[in-house]
Design an enzyme around this catalytic site. Structure first.
Site, short mmCIF file in Angstrom:
data_model
loop_
_atom_site.label_atom_id
_atom_site.label_comp_id
_atom_site.label_asym_id
_atom_site.label_seq_id
_atom_site.Cartn_x
_atom_site.Cartn_y
_atom_site.Cartn_z
NE ARG A 38 -45.87 30.94 -20.68
CZ ARG A 38 -45.58 32.22 -20.42
NH1 ARG A 38 -44.93 32.55 -19.32
NH2 ARG A 38 -45.92 33.18 -21.25
CG ASP A 162 -36.62 12.93 -6.12
OD1 ASP A 162 -37.71 12.45 -5.74
OD2 ASP A 162 -36.20 12.85 -7.29
CE LYS A 187 -41.54 7.94 -12.01
NZ LYS A 187 -40.26 8.44 -11.52
C1 PLP Z 1 -39.31 9.27 -12.03
C2 PLP Z 1 -38.44 10.02 -11.10
C3 PLP Z 1 -38.06 11.34 -11.38
C4 PLP Z 1 -38.45 12.05 -12.65
O1 PLP Z 1 -39.82 12.23 -12.74
P1 PLP Z 1 -40.58 12.41 -14.15
O2 PLP Z 1 -42.00 12.58 -13.73
O3 PLP Z 1 -40.30 11.17 -14.94
O4 PLP Z 1 -39.99 13.61 -14.79
C5 PLP Z 1 -37.28 11.99 -10.46
N1 PLP Z 1 -36.88 11.39 -9.32
C6 PLP Z 1 -37.22 10.12 -9.03
C7 PLP Z 1 -36.74 9.52 -7.76
C8 PLP Z 1 -38.01 9.39 -9.90
O5 PLP Z 1 -38.33 8.13 -9.61
#
Ligand code: PLP
Length: 371
Positions: A38, A162, A187
């Protein structure tokens, strides 16, 4: 035996053994080795180093999802009495910042991407954290990151971006003065629709703060998924280059179709943020949206006629995916909130995959005929 593995070994061990107590004490005191999975894991560590080097940061922390990376990173830098500022973030991030943070005594404000001037004023009035996202979902708006990041630094704030929609292949957050670059590896990094993972890339000092939160909340990436992320990363650049090219081809095709209204792709000169994207990004990305000249039902018909293109949420993988934001990602918003965000019933979002562009265009063409 001579010969070392070319791929990183997957270390599934949850715990680590030591020669004697002195060795264990030394490792615990200096964190000079692995103790418990962890905390850190050799496979995860290897992938963290790979993601960090792709982004040009000195380190990274891997998580079980993008949201784990986002929530842990935010919580590492704000505490009761602080103020957090964000511009139009991913739905779950929005809920965390706007609904959850105030419940633990953190004032939060989320602005729209058309309120950049107000954002600057708010930063000057004092914030601890600035959270940005670019490109944004689903209209692919782009924020001019560097001036805001610099202003935030001048006022002592930490800047988180992000960068999921761009991927490390299309955007260099470190060159835009971002402290912590976040990726939902679910993604583009993974790239095959088969993992859920997230990363926060940053310097060592910031990683240590994020790491302590990760150790407490327990959101570390698991070793098998770390390995799949590593495998996805080997093709990130070629995948994204091809996705950029196909997205441009598809955007140009859609722009010429009578059944299609506005096409939202940062690579098109008509996009409101085209100039910023051209300056700030290395590629325009594999995401695009467009409005159909149709009502909700007509748009649904279009979606249901797609065949090669799959009706699914998520993005950034090998298969082209289509969503009608009003039916899923933005379903929880009221009609008024959707109107304010510019999301029409006829809006369709595409995540371009690796199929032959001509096949995608044929698929879109036959579905357009059904509208
Ligand atoms: C999918 C996504 C997230 C969240 O990611 P998870 O892997 O689903 O928790 C956050 N920000 C953006 C821009 C995303 O496309």
């Amino acid at each position: 035996m001579k010969g070392n593995p070319v791929t990183p070994p997957v270390v599934l061990s949850a715990t680590y053994q030591f020669e004697n107590s002195d060795e264990l004490i030394d490792v615990v005191q200096h964190r000079s080795g692995y103790i418990y999975s962890r905390w850190d894991n050799p496979t995860v560590r290897e992938v963290e180093k790979t993601v960090a080097s792709l982004e040009g940061y000195s380190d990274a922390a891997g998580f079980g999802s993008g949201m784990a990376a986002i929530t842990c990173s935010i919580l590492a830098f704000v505490e009761k009495g602080n103020r957090a500022l964000a511009i139009q973030t991913y739905g779950e991030t929005y809920r965390f910042i706007n609904d959850y943070l105030p419940r633990i005594g953190i004032e939060a404000l989320e602005l729209s991407c058309d309120e950049v001037d107000r954002c600057a004023t708010e930063i000057e009035q004092g914030v601890s954290l600035l959270f940005l996202e670019s490109p944004m979902n689903p209209l692919l708006r782009i924020i001019d990151i560097k001036p805001l990041a610099q202003l935030a630094h001048d006022h002592g704030a930490v800047v988180i971006l992000d960068s999921t929609f761009a991927s490390p292949a299309n955007q260099r957050p470190i060159e835009l003065d971002v402290d912590i670059a976040i990726h939902s590896a679910t993604k583009y990094l993974g790239g095959h629709h088969d993992i859920t993972a997230g990363f926060a890339c940053c310097n060592k000092e910031h990683r240590e703060r994020i790491w302590k939160k990760r150790r407490m909340f327990g959101g570390i990436l698991d070793p098998m998924t770390a390995f799949l992320t590593w495998r996805g990363l080997q093709t990130l650049d070629v995948r994204v280059k091809r996705q950029n090219e196909t997205a441009m081809t598809v955007a140009q095709f859609l722009s010429t179709q009578t059944q299609v209204g506005t096409v939202y792709y940062p690579g098109l000169p008509a996009h409101p943020d085209h100039a910023v994207a051209a300056r700030q990004m290395k590629g325009f990305g594999g995401m695009l949206s467009f409005e159909l000249d149709a009502d909700f039902e007509g748009t649904k018909r279009f979606m249901d006629h797609l065949s090669i293109i799959k009706l699914a949420t998520s993005l950034g993988g090998v298969t082209t995916l289509a969503t009608q934001p009003v039916t899923n990602t933005h379903a929880s918003l009221s009609a008024q909130e959707r109107a304010a965000a510019g999301i029409k019933d006829s809006l369709v979002r595409l995540s371009i995959g690796l199929e032959d562009p001509e096949l995608l265009i044929d698929d879109l063409q036959q579905a357009l005929a059904s509208v």
